[in-house]
Design a protein around this motif. Structure first.
Motif, PDB file in Angstrom:
ATOM      1  N   TYR A   1      14.351  78.123 140.816  1.00  0.00           N
ATOM      2  CA  TYR A   1      13.676  79.365 140.432  1.00  0.00           C
ATOM      3  C   TYR A   1      12.893  79.151 139.149  1.00  0.00           C
ATOM      4  O   TYR A   1      11.721  79.513 139.046  1.00  0.00           O
TER       5      TYR A   1
ATOM      6  N   ALA B   1      19.489  81.829 129.271  1.00  0.00           N
ATOM      7  CA  ALA B   1      19.595  81.086 130.533  1.00  0.00           C
ATOM      8  C   ALA B   1      18.963  79.698 130.383  1.00  0.00           C
ATOM      9  O   ALA B   1      19.520  78.702 130.850  1.00  0.00           O
TER      10      ALA B   1
ATOM     11  N   HIS C   1      14.258  90.568 128.913  1.00  0.00           N
ATOM     12  CA  HIS C   1      13.709  89.313 129.424  1.00  0.00           C
ATOM     13  C   HIS C   1      13.734  88.221 128.358  1.00  0.00           C
ATOM     14  O   HIS C   1      14.080  87.075 128.649  1.00  0.00           O
TER      15      HIS C   1
ATOM     16  N   ILE D   1      12.681  96.166 129.201  1.00  0.00           N
ATOM     17  CA  ILE D   1      12.624  94.989 130.082  1.00  0.00           C
ATOM     18  C   ILE D   1      12.123  93.778 129.287  1.00  0.00           C
ATOM     19  O   ILE D   1      12.636  92.668 129.429  1.00  0.00           O
TER      20      ILE D   1
ATOM     21  N   ILE E   1       4.765  90.174 129.096  1.00  0.00           N
ATOM     22  CA  ILE E   1       6.244  90.153 129.128  1.00  0.00           C
ATOM     23  C   ILE E   1       6.834  89.738 127.778  1.00  0.00           C
ATOM     24  O   ILE E   1       7.930  90.152 127.433  1.00  0.00           O
TER      25      ILE E   1
ATOM     26  N   HIS F   1       9.045  79.814 138.723  1.00  0.00           N
ATOM     27  CA  HIS F   1       8.725  80.981 137.890  1.00  0.00           C
ATOM     28  C   HIS F   1       7.770  80.600 136.750  1.00  0.00           C
ATOM     29  O   HIS F   1       6.735  81.233 136.557  1.00  0.00           O
TER      30      HIS F   1
ATOM     31  N   TYR G   1      15.158 101.586 136.425  1.00  0.00           N
ATOM     32  CA  TYR G   1      14.110 100.777 136.999  1.00  0.00           C
ATOM     33  C   TYR G   1      14.311 100.783 138.501  1.00  0.00           C
ATOM     34  O   TYR G   1      15.391 101.069 138.960  1.00  0.00           O
TER      35      TYR G   1
ATOM     36  N   ILE H   1      17.309  87.045 128.257  1.00  0.00           N
ATOM     37  CA  ILE H   1      17.686  86.261 129.448  1.00  0.00           C
ATOM     38  C   ILE H   1      16.979  84.907 129.424  1.00  0.00           C
ATOM     39  O   ILE H   1      17.602  83.867 129.659  1.00  0.00           O
TER      40      ILE H   1
ATOM     41  N   SER I   1       0.553  90.085 139.915  1.00  0.00           N
ATOM     42  CA  SER I   1       1.523  89.971 138.822  1.00  0.00           C
ATOM     43  C   SER I   1       1.881  91.388 138.360  1.00  0.00           C
ATOM     44  O   SER I   1       1.367  92.366 138.898  1.00  0.00           O
ATOM     45  N   GLY I   2       2.754  91.474 137.366  1.00  0.00           N
ATOM     46  CA  GLY I   2       3.126  92.784 136.827  1.00  0.00           C
ATOM     47  C   GLY I   2       4.184  93.434 137.695  1.00  0.00           C
ATOM     48  O   GLY I   2       4.568  92.903 138.742  1.00  0.00           O
TER      49      GLY I   2
ATOM     50  N   HIS J   1      11.687  87.298 141.723  1.00  0.00           N
ATOM     51  CA  HIS J   1      12.470  87.610 140.512  1.00  0.00           C
ATOM     52  C   HIS J   1      13.881  88.055 140.908  1.00  0.00           C
ATOM     53  O   HIS J   1      14.862  87.694 140.255  1.00  0.00           O
TER      54      HIS J   1
ATOM     55  N   TRP K   1       4.957  95.276 130.036  1.00  0.00           N
ATOM     56  CA  TRP K   1       6.156  95.775 130.718  1.00  0.00           C
ATOM     57  C   TRP K   1       6.856  96.775 129.806  1.00  0.00           C
ATOM     58  O   TRP K   1       6.648  96.759 128.589  1.00  0.00           O
TER      59      TRP K   1
ATOM     60  N   PHE L   1       1.779  86.313 130.011  1.00  0.00           N
ATOM     61  CA  PHE L   1       2.692  85.982 128.900  1.00  0.00           C
ATOM     62  C   PHE L   1       2.711  87.097 127.859  1.00  0.00           C
ATOM     63  O   PHE L   1       3.771  87.509 127.403  1.00  0.00           O
TER      64      PHE L   1
ATOM     65  N   PHE M   1      20.990  93.882 132.210  1.00  0.00           N
ATOM     66  CA  PHE M   1      19.755  93.870 133.004  1.00  0.00           C
ATOM     67  C   PHE M   1      19.973  94.571 134.340  1.00  0.00           C
ATOM     68  O   PHE M   1      19.181  95.402 134.765  1.00  0.00           O
TER      69      PHE M   1
HETATM   70  C1  HEM Z   1      16.135  81.562 133.950  1.00  0.00           C
HETATM   71  C2  HEM Z   1      15.383  82.224 133.096  1.00  0.00           C
HETATM   72  C3  HEM Z   1      14.530  83.401 133.498  1.00  0.00           C
HETATM   73  C4  HEM Z   1      14.832  84.456 134.324  1.00  0.00           C
HETATM   74  C5  HEM Z   1      16.139  84.729 135.084  1.00  0.00           C
HETATM   75  C6  HEM Z   1      13.639  85.300 134.385  1.00  0.00           C
HETATM   76  C7  HEM Z   1      13.552  86.480 135.117  1.00  0.00           C
HETATM   77  C8  HEM Z   1      12.439  87.302 135.153  1.00  0.00           C
HETATM   78  C9  HEM Z   1      12.395  88.589 135.805  1.00  0.00           C
HETATM   79  C10 HEM Z   1      13.582  89.243 136.536  1.00  0.00           C
HETATM   80  C11 HEM Z   1      11.145  89.087 135.637  1.00  0.00           C
HETATM   81  C12 HEM Z   1      10.624  90.443 136.136  1.00  0.00           C
HETATM   82  C13 HEM Z   1      11.206  91.569 135.334  1.00  0.00           C
HETATM   83  C14 HEM Z   1      11.537  92.767 136.200  1.00  0.00           C
HETATM   84  O1  HEM Z   1      11.095  92.874 137.345  1.00  0.00           O
HETATM   85  O2  HEM Z   1      12.291  93.616 135.725  1.00  0.00           O
HETATM   86  C15 HEM Z   1      10.370  88.099 134.895  1.00  0.00           C
HETATM   87  C16 HEM Z   1       9.047  88.201 134.560  1.00  0.00           C
HETATM   88  C17 HEM Z   1       8.326  87.224 133.899  1.00  0.00           C
HETATM   89  N1  HEM Z   1       8.838  86.052 133.344  1.00  0.00           N
HETATM   90 FE1  HEM Z   1      10.729  85.417 133.456  1.00  0.00          FE
HETATM   91  N2  HEM Z   1      12.659  84.747 133.615  1.00  0.00           N
HETATM   92  C18 HEM Z   1      13.158  83.586 133.050  1.00  0.00           C
HETATM   93  C19 HEM Z   1      12.502  82.713 132.203  1.00  0.00           C
HETATM   94  C20 HEM Z   1      11.161  82.766 131.921  1.00  0.00           C
HETATM   95  C21 HEM Z   1      10.437  81.780 131.150  1.00  0.00           C
HETATM   96  C22 HEM Z   1      11.074  80.536 130.517  1.00  0.00           C
HETATM   97  C23 HEM Z   1       9.130  82.186 131.138  1.00  0.00           C
HETATM   98  C24 HEM Z   1       7.925  81.543 130.500  1.00  0.00           C
HETATM   99  C25 HEM Z   1       7.856  80.353 129.966  1.00  0.00           C
HETATM  100  C26 HEM Z   1       9.033  83.429 131.881  1.00  0.00           C
HETATM  101  C27 HEM Z   1       7.879  84.145 132.099  1.00  0.00           C
HETATM  102  C28 HEM Z   1       7.788  85.345 132.768  1.00  0.00           C
HETATM  103  C29 HEM Z   1       6.543  86.081 132.964  1.00  0.00           C
HETATM  104  C30 HEM Z   1       5.150  85.638 132.507  1.00  0.00           C
HETATM  105  C31 HEM Z   1       6.883  87.263 133.671  1.00  0.00           C
HETATM  106  C32 HEM Z   1       5.918  88.369 134.145  1.00  0.00           C
HETATM  107  C33 HEM Z   1       5.542  88.037 135.581  1.00  0.00           C
HETATM  108  C34 HEM Z   1       4.578  89.030 136.205  1.00  0.00           C
HETATM  109  O3  HEM Z   1       3.811  89.674 135.494  1.00  0.00           O
HETATM  110  O4  HEM Z   1       4.613  89.149 137.437  1.00  0.00           O
HETATM  111  N3  HEM Z   1      10.294  83.748 132.340  1.00  0.00           N
HETATM  112  N4  HEM Z   1      11.203  87.025 134.606  1.00  0.00           N
END
Ligand code: HEM
Ligand code: HEM
Length: 188
Positions: A158, A20, A13, A9, A180, A162, A64, A16, A95-96, A106, A5, A177, A56
């Motif tokens: 969520y 969070a 991320h 971002i 991001i 997620h 974005y 956040i 994904s992505g 998201h 990414w 993983f 964000f």
């Molecule tokens: C409440 C906490 C979290 C929020 C609000 C959140 C939010 C997001 C958002 C908004 C994106 C997309 C970024 C974009 O479109 O600009 C994203 C992607 C991602 N997040 Fe989180 N995230 C959180 C916690 C986590 C945690 C704890 C993990 C892993 C243990 C994680 C793993 C990922 C991964 C792997 C992606 C990439 C997904 C893809 O390729 O489609 N996130 N997250």
């Protein structure tokens, strides 16, 4: 390997995900007698989380594509429905970064977090500095705690989905993983 990414971002991320998730975990224990010392941390890190979230949103709006988070156009809606139906047949959504089901979920997660941040900051402003115990307007404060709880529960929903979907993608060989959380230079 999955394309990384945008670095801003990735950094946002990280911030956040850490703040969070800390908020969610601290909320589980901060009302118990032995661990009430967690509440001031919840209050301060909540303000930090709200600030990161504001960045964000500003970044998503300015640079974005907000359509990734809210696919309101006809093409976007069709992509979400197509990937939703595919999921029912056991096909993982893409994904992505791209318009589709993952991006839309998201967006919903960011809305739940925003609900927590707004109600949390209202409560923050109701507690005077150095004050211990409930604020003067207890009824209004309780109303905000109830709204805060509602968004908090949406955020847990969520978070579980997620993280579960991220794990399933990773196990299926899609290295989400690294994409991001990694710091490797981005390949175009
Ligand atoms: C409440 C906490 C979290 C929020 C609000 C959140 C939010 C997001 C958002 C908004 C994106 C997309 C970024 C974009 O479109 O600009 C994203 C992607 C991602 N997040 Fe989180 N995230 C959180 C916690 C986590 C945690 C704890 C993990 C892993 C243990 C994680 C793993 C990922 C991964 C792997 C992606 C990439 C997904 C893809 O390729 O489609 N996130 N997250
Ligand atoms: C984005 C930032 C924040 C997040 C993600 C967050 C998240 C949460 C969550 C998940 C809960 C548990 C809800 C439940 O019981 O189901 C909670 C409870 C609570 N939070 Fe936050 N919070 C944030 C900011 C704040 C701030 C700034 C304050 C300021 C005072 C605050 C005050 C509280 C209080 C008083 C409760 C207990 C509500 C009750 O059980 O009656 N939060 N928070």
């Amino acid at each position: 390997m999955e394309k990384a990414w945008d670095i801003k971002i990735r950094l946002l991320h990280w911030a956040i995900a850490l703040t969070a998730t800390f908020q969610q975990l601290s909320s589980l224990y901060m009302s118990d007698p032995g661990t009430q010392y967690l509440f001031p941390y919840h209050r301060i890190l909540g303000a930090v989380a709200a600030l990161v979230l504001l960045f964000f949103w500003l970044y998503s709006y300015a640079i974005y594509d907000l359509k990734v988070l809210f696919p309101w156009g006809g093409d976007g809606r069709r992509a979400v429905v197509r990937e939703g139906l595919g999921l029912l047949r056991g096909r993982l959504p893409a994904s992505g970064r791209g318009i589709g089901l993952s991006g839309f979920v998201h967006g919903l997660g960011l809305l739940a977090l925003s609900g927590c941040a707004i109600t949390g900051m209202i409560m923050f402003s109701m507690i005077p500095p150095g004050h211990v115990g409930p604020p003067a307007d207890g009824i209004a404060f309780t109303r905000y705690t109830l709204q805060h709880k509602f968004f908090g529960q949406m955020l847990w929903l969520y978070w579980c989905g997620h993280v579960a979907f991220a794990l399933v993608h990773q196990i299926a060989g899609d290295r989400v993983f690294g994409a991001i959380f990694g710091f490797a230079r981005r390949r175009e």
